[in-house]
Design a protein around this motif. Structure first.
Motif, PDB file in Angstrom:
ATOM      1  N   ILE A 137       0.861  -1.189   0.000  1.00  0.00           N
ATOM      2  CA  ILE A 137       0.000   0.000   0.000  1.00  0.00           C
ATOM      3  C   ILE A 137       0.895   1.236   0.000  1.00  0.00           C
ATOM      4  O   ILE A 137       2.044   1.184   0.433  1.00  0.00           O
ATOM      5  CB  ILE A 137      -0.949   0.046   1.211  1.00  0.00           C
ATOM      6  CG1 ILE A 137      -0.157   0.015   2.520  1.00  0.00           C
ATOM      7  CG2 ILE A 137      -1.963  -1.086   1.153  1.00  0.00           C
ATOM      8  CD1 ILE A 137      -0.991   0.331   3.746  1.00  0.00           C
ATOM      9  N   GLU A 138       0.372   2.333  -0.507  1.00  0.00           N
ATOM     10  CA  GLU A 138       1.133   3.575  -0.546  1.00  0.00           C
ATOM     11  C   GLU A 138       1.191   4.206   0.844  1.00  0.00           C
ATOM     12  O   GLU A 138       0.224   4.140   1.612  1.00  0.00           O
ATOM     13  CB  GLU A 138       0.491   4.548  -1.534  1.00  0.00           C
ATOM     14  CG  GLU A 138       0.491   4.053  -2.966  1.00  0.00           C
ATOM     15  CD  GLU A 138      -0.416   4.859  -3.877  1.00  0.00           C
ATOM     16  OE1 GLU A 138      -0.029   5.089  -5.035  1.00  0.00           O
ATOM     17  OE2 GLU A 138      -1.507   5.256  -3.427  1.00  0.00           O
ATOM     18  N   ASP A 139       2.320   4.819   1.155  1.00  0.00           N
ATOM     19  CA  ASP A 139       2.524   5.460   2.455  1.00  0.00           C
ATOM     20  C   ASP A 139       3.112   6.852   2.239  1.00  0.00           C
ATOM     21  O   ASP A 139       4.303   6.954   1.911  1.00  0.00           O
ATOM     22  CB  ASP A 139       3.466   4.599   3.303  1.00  0.00           C
ATOM     23  CG  ASP A 139       3.584   5.083   4.742  1.00  0.00           C
ATOM     24  OD1 ASP A 139       2.813   5.971   5.125  1.00  0.00           O
ATOM     25  OD2 ASP A 139       4.448   4.553   5.474  1.00  0.00           O
ATOM     26  N   PRO A 140       2.297   7.924   2.396  1.00  0.00           N
ATOM     27  CA  PRO A 140       0.908   7.952   2.851  1.00  0.00           C
ATOM     28  C   PRO A 140      -0.037   7.449   1.762  1.00  0.00           C
ATOM     29  O   PRO A 140       0.334   7.402   0.593  1.00  0.00           O
ATOM     30  CB  PRO A 140       0.670   9.442   3.134  1.00  0.00           C
ATOM     31  CG  PRO A 140       1.553  10.145   2.153  1.00  0.00           C
ATOM     32  CD  PRO A 140       2.797   9.293   2.077  1.00  0.00           C
ATOM     33  N   GLY A 141      -1.259   7.094   2.183  1.00  0.00           N
ATOM     34  CA  GLY A 141      -2.193   6.546   1.220  1.00  0.00           C
ATOM     35  C   GLY A 141      -3.627   6.697   1.667  1.00  0.00           C
ATOM     36  O   GLY A 141      -3.926   7.304   2.705  1.00  0.00           O
ATOM     37  N   TYR A 142      -4.522   6.105   0.880  1.00  0.00           N
ATOM     38  CA  TYR A 142      -5.958   6.239   1.124  1.00  0.00           C
ATOM     39  C   TYR A 142      -6.360   5.392   2.332  1.00  0.00           C
ATOM     40  O   TYR A 142      -6.181   4.165   2.330  1.00  0.00           O
ATOM     41  CB  TYR A 142      -6.723   5.802  -0.118  1.00  0.00           C
ATOM     42  CG  TYR A 142      -8.200   6.084  -0.066  1.00  0.00           C
ATOM     43  CD1 TYR A 142      -8.668   7.372   0.173  1.00  0.00           C
ATOM     44  CD2 TYR A 142      -9.127   5.075  -0.264  1.00  0.00           C
ATOM     45  CE1 TYR A 142     -10.029   7.645   0.213  1.00  0.00           C
ATOM     46  CE2 TYR A 142     -10.495   5.339  -0.243  1.00  0.00           C
ATOM     47  CZ  TYR A 142     -10.930   6.623   0.001  1.00  0.00           C
ATOM     48  OH  TYR A 142     -12.273   6.885   0.042  1.00  0.00           O
TER      49      TYR A 142
END
Length: 500
Positions: A217-222
């Protein structure tokens, strides 16, 4: 840099196609670059020369070149020539991995909730809450007319059950729209109509990620994607995001055998950066070699203010490893509750069966209205009008913040999307400002809460798409007052600590 290519291939242009001419030129050139028929460093012909060769207007060729430049296929500047980028990874080699068998969830217990979801704040209509839209009178009139027509006819197709994927008419309209506007490659049969992004993500999780699976997951992310995956028992690997988007190399070092990557490549949430072409190709190569899946959340990419919308990553993926998630809730209005999932053919039977068991089918009357709205060109026209409107809203907000809060906030106008990020100066707390702003009738989201492990930054997320233009300057002033009051208190406390 190499000189101009001596024998430029004749491109195939279909003037009868619904796909815009510039998009056809772009697609042919990008494919030639990826296949290295146009090698790294090769110089492309001048736009005027190529336009004459193809019997097209120079405007169409210029637009295609601008798109290639924006997406990282080419480099150069006006007057100096256009060259194929030299930093794109080479074509993947080796045996194509056998696609994994889609499996369902294996745990039968109740999934634990990952956190507290604030549904009350989601419904708050005060500026500058996220995800809100505007609809002009033209769209409202068309929507009423199409709805009335559907109700009057009430065809026999509504008196029984339909296809779990959605009506053929809506899926055909969506497939044509996605091909023309997002460069997505799919047949109508591959589209599953959902009630939005979260519904699509739930289907993906149920089918591809049993409890114990690993995902990037992206960090930061949704946050809602993170919450949903955690609740399903998926082991998450947060991957840092920089100016080129998700750091694919860092992700491969951390979890090379992850089962899926959840990304927002065309407009990263929340930072707004675009995943570079080199990293897009690295990501596709990783998914191919690791028997993994890419889940592309393309949530607001139609709203790009500096040129044509960027092409979807799914259109690059010739291996069928990408699941494309889109929504009409951002392009039209959140209360519509219609999204769609483009599924690779190998996975389609399992997704259709799961959609059928979970929710049988989408509502028929609403699909009929939407199918006509899209097929008749009303959606594309609506998006164009809202793009101009939201651009003005963005500019008004940026101007107001710079005039009233530049001593507290650093604002970089986003080139795309429906929100901007204002980074804080002087060590202010974004969570404290968010709480104080509510007392001033302003809703902002703290950026720091969207980080997991990456080094966080203090900032505020401000939506600009869903509010009357007249309210923006006033709300920006209220936010500035809340920030200023906090800054004064912080300085007073610091002074008292130094001189008790």
């Amino acid at each position: 840099m190499k000189g101009p290519i001596s024998a430029f291939p004749i491109l195939s242009i279909d003037r009868r196609s619904a796909i815009p001419l510039f998009r056809q030129v772009y697609a042919a050139l990008s494919a030639a670059i990826l296949d290295q028929r146009l090698p790294p460093g090769a110089r492309l012909p001048a736009t005027r020369s190529l336009a004459e060769q193809l019997s097209l207007s120079r405007t169409a060729v210029v637009a295609a070149y601008e798109q290639l430049l924006a997406e990282g296929y080419t480099t150069g500047r006006v007057g100096a020539g256009t060259y194929v980028s030299t930093d794109l990874p080479g074509k993947p080699r080796g045996r194509v991995a056998k696609p994994p068998t889609a499996v369902g969830r294996t745990d039968h217990g109740i999934p634990r909730l990952a956190g507290q979801v604030d549904v009350t704040l989601q419904n708050d209509a005060r500026p500058f809450n996220l995800g809100r839209t505007l609809v002009d009178s033209r769209t409202m009139d068309i929507w009423r007319r199409l709805s009335a027509r559907s109700l009057r006819s009430l065809s026999r197709s509504h008196l029984g059950y339909g296809d779990p994927r959605g009506s053929p008419e809506l899926r055909s309209a969506l497939a044509a729209y996605l091909a023309s506007h997002r460069a997505v490659r799919c047949d109508p049969e591959q589209i599953i109509v959902t009630s939005g992004t979260q519904h699509a993500m739930d289907l993906v999780t149920r089918i591809l990620l049993p409890s114990g699976s690993e995902a990037w997951i992206e960090d930061p992310g949704y946050p809602l994607t993170r919450e949903a995956l955690t609740a399903a028992g998926v082991t998450l690997h947060p991957v840092p995001v920089d100016s080129q988007g998700l750091d694919v190399a860092a992700a491969m070092r951390t979890a090379p055998r992850a089962h899926a990557a959840f990304i927002t490549p065309s407009h990263q949430f929340p930072t707004g950066v675009v995943l570079s072409m080199a990293r897009r190709l690295e990501l596709i190569a990783w998914a191919r070699s690791a028997d993994a899946w890419i889940v592309e959340d393309d949530y607001a990419s139609e709203f790009r203010y500096g040129g044509h919308p960027l092409a979807a990553l799914q259109g690059l993926d010739g291996e069928g490893r990408t699941l494309y998630v889109g929504t009409l809730n951002k392009g039209l209005f959140p209360g519509l509750r219609v999204g769609y999932l483009v599924v690779p053919e190998m996975l389609l039977p399992r997704f259709v069966a799961t959609r059928y068991l979970a929710d049988r089918q989408p509502p028929g009357l609403q699909q009929e209205v939407l199918a006509s709205f899209i097929a008749d060109g009303h959606l594309a026209s609506h998006i164009r009008r809202m793009r101009n409107l939201y651009r003005g809203q963005r500019d008004r907000l940026v101007d107001a913040l710079r005039r009233q809060a530049s001593d507290f906030l650093q604002i970089d106008p986003p080139d795309q999307g429906m929100h901007l990020v204002a980074y804080l100066r002087d060590g202010l707390s974004d969570t404290a400002i968010a709480r104080a702003a509510l007392d001033h009738d302003v809703v902002v989201r703290p950026l720091s809460r969207l980080y997991v492990r990456a080094k966080l930054r203090q900032g505020l997320l401000l939506g600009f798409s869903g509010y009357p233009a007249s309210s923006i300057a006033r709300a920006a002033g209220q936010l500035a007052n809340a920030s200023r009051n906090l800054a004064i208190k912080a300085h007073q406390m610091l002074a008292e600590a130094r001189d008790p």
